[in-house]
Design a protein around this motif. Structure first.
Motif, PDB file in Angstrom:
ATOM      1  N   UNK A  25       0.883  -1.110  -0.040  1.00 43.49           N
ATOM      2  CA  UNK A  25       0.147  -0.164   0.087  1.00 43.49           C
ATOM      3  C   UNK A  25       0.976   1.352   0.076  1.00 43.49           C
ATOM      4  N   UNK A  26       2.137   1.208   0.883  1.00 42.00           N
ATOM      5  CA  UNK A  26       2.694   2.372   0.679  1.00 42.00           C
ATOM      6  C   UNK A  26       3.480   2.598  -0.356  1.00 42.00           C
ATOM      7  N   UNK A  27       4.011   1.285  -1.314  1.00 45.22           N
ATOM      8  CA  UNK A  27       4.463   1.740  -2.632  1.00 45.22           C
ATOM      9  C   UNK A  27       3.654   2.289  -3.433  1.00 45.22           C
ATOM     10  N   UNK A  28       2.265   1.739  -3.532  1.00 48.07           N
ATOM     11  CA  UNK A  28       1.198   2.276  -4.352  1.00 48.07           C
ATOM     12  C   UNK A  28       1.225   3.744  -4.205  1.00 48.07           C
ATOM     13  N   UNK A  29       1.237   4.443  -2.919  1.00 44.38           N
ATOM     14  CA  UNK A  29       0.884   5.562  -2.393  1.00 44.38           C
ATOM     15  C   UNK A  29       2.142   6.396  -3.146  1.00 44.38           C
ATOM     16  N   UNK A  30       3.231   5.822  -3.065  1.00 44.43           N
ATOM     17  CA  UNK A  30       4.445   6.299  -3.640  1.00 44.43           C
ATOM     18  C   UNK A  30       4.552   6.678  -5.066  1.00 44.43           C
ATOM     19  N   UNK A  31       3.872   5.719  -5.884  1.00 42.70           N
ATOM     20  CA  UNK A  31       3.831   5.698  -7.282  1.00 42.70           C
ATOM     21  C   UNK A  31       2.772   6.640  -7.573  1.00 42.70           C
ATOM     22  N   UNK A  32       1.698   6.672  -6.867  1.00 47.22           N
ATOM     23  CA  UNK A  32       0.689   7.440  -7.502  1.00 47.22           C
ATOM     24  C   UNK A  32       0.998   8.989  -7.221  1.00 47.22           C
ATOM     25  N   UNK A  33       1.933   9.110  -6.083  1.00 45.78           N
ATOM     26  CA  UNK A  33       2.106  10.561  -5.550  1.00 45.78           C
ATOM     27  C   UNK A  33       3.296  11.050  -6.774  1.00 45.78           C
ATOM     28  N   UNK A  34       4.220  10.207  -7.108  1.00 46.90           N
ATOM     29  CA  UNK A  34       5.279  10.631  -7.942  1.00 46.90           C
ATOM     30  C   UNK A  34       5.067  10.464  -9.383  1.00 46.90           C
ATOM     31  N   UNK A  35       4.207   9.635  -9.746  1.00 46.84           N
ATOM     32  CA  UNK A  35       3.411   9.241 -11.308  1.00 46.84           C
ATOM     33  C   UNK A  35       4.614   8.035 -11.583  1.00 46.84           C
ATOM     34  N   UNK A  36       5.712   7.870 -11.283  1.00 47.25           N
ATOM     35  CA  UNK A  36       6.720   6.973 -11.689  1.00 47.25           C
ATOM     36  C   UNK A  36       7.558   6.681 -10.555  1.00 47.25           C
TER      37      UNK A  36
END
Length: 273
Positions: A25-36
């Motif tokens: 879930x943390x990985x998902x949030x990081x990707x969504x925040x940064x785009x990539x």
């Protein structure tokens, strides 16, 4: 059943979110925040091995929560593309290899369209030593690259310049492209369905690409392997309108069979010597 809004349709399934571990879930949030995000950056951030992060990314991809790329993952979206600056970083080496392969199929003294996209921009760089080319483009980055070759003539399409990627679109661009008939049209796409539908995110960009297809004697599609498993919401054309596909690795068998049925040539950089 109540009618779902577009926003509701784009929300990830609650079941998929509920099945994630705290780290996923943390990985998902990081990707969504940064785009990539790259595998290496995620491994460093969460102090895990790259192999563990890849398994997490595979889980997120299978649940259609992110989109996998070689070396990382991006936000999952059917309505908007990854930011231009991030797309330039994704599979950069693979795009260069695709471009070099395409350049070998473009003779000197040819006329061609080159449209918007990070892979098509690499093609323009690979054509740097060609002689007597006439290039028509709606991509200011391509125009800047090709104009560095004193032996080429570069014609820029009129229209609205997009700040995000220096692409030129709109009805003026469409009308401009219609005035020409060239030897080669070089285009990119954002996704390819298993039925052969070529897909993209921007309707105005799609309109220009459709005219390029109509007004080119041969059409080359340049695309990295991730586009064979990626979706977008706007239909550009059927893959049968393409003469050849240039990619970095072999696409899944369902696509190879499709290309054979549609009589579309396939060129793979990893097989190219």
């Amino acid at each position: 059943m109540d009618h779902l809004t577009e926003e509701q349709l784009l929300l990830p399934p609650k079941e998929a979110i509920a099945s994630l571990s705290k780290r996923q879930l943390s990985i998902l949030n990081m990707i969504n925040e940064q785009g990539f995000a790259t595998i290496d950056a995620l491994a460093s951030r969460f102090q895990m091995t790259p192999q563990t992060i890849r398994r997490d990314i595979n889980k997120l991809c299978n649940d259609k929560l992110v989109q996998r790329y070689h070396g990382g993952a991006s936000k999952y979206s059917r309505t908007e593309n990854v930011d231009y600056d991030k797309r330039k970083q994704i599979l950069n080496l693979e795009k260069k290899r695709i471009a070099e392969m395409v350049a070998e199929h473009i003779p000197d003294h040819a006329s061609l369209f080159i449209n918007i996209g990070t892979t098509t921009e690499e093609v323009s760089k690979a054509l740097a030593n060609h002689r007597k080319l006439r290039v028509i483009t709606n991509n200011l980055n391509v125009a800047a690259t090709m104009s560095g070759n004193n032996d080429c003539e570069v014609i820029i399409a009129g229209g609205i310049v997009r700040n995000k990627d220096s692409g030129i679109t709109g009805m003026l661009t469409v009308e401009f492209v219609r005035q020409f008939r060239v030897d080669f049209g070089i285009i990119g796409v954002s996704g390819i369905d298993e039925d052969g539908t070529l897909l993209d995110y921007d309707y105005q960009e799609v309109q220009v690409a459709q005219e390029i297809i109509k007004n080119s004697r041969k059409v080359f599609l340049v695309t990295d392997h991730t586009k064979f498993t990626r979706s977008a919401m706007i239909r550009l054309a059927d893959i049968s309108t393409i003469d050849a596909v240039f990619t970095d690795t072999k696409p899944p068998k369902v696509y190879r069979d499709l290309l054979q049925r549609k009589e579309v040539s396939l060129y793979v950089a990893e097989d190219h010597k």
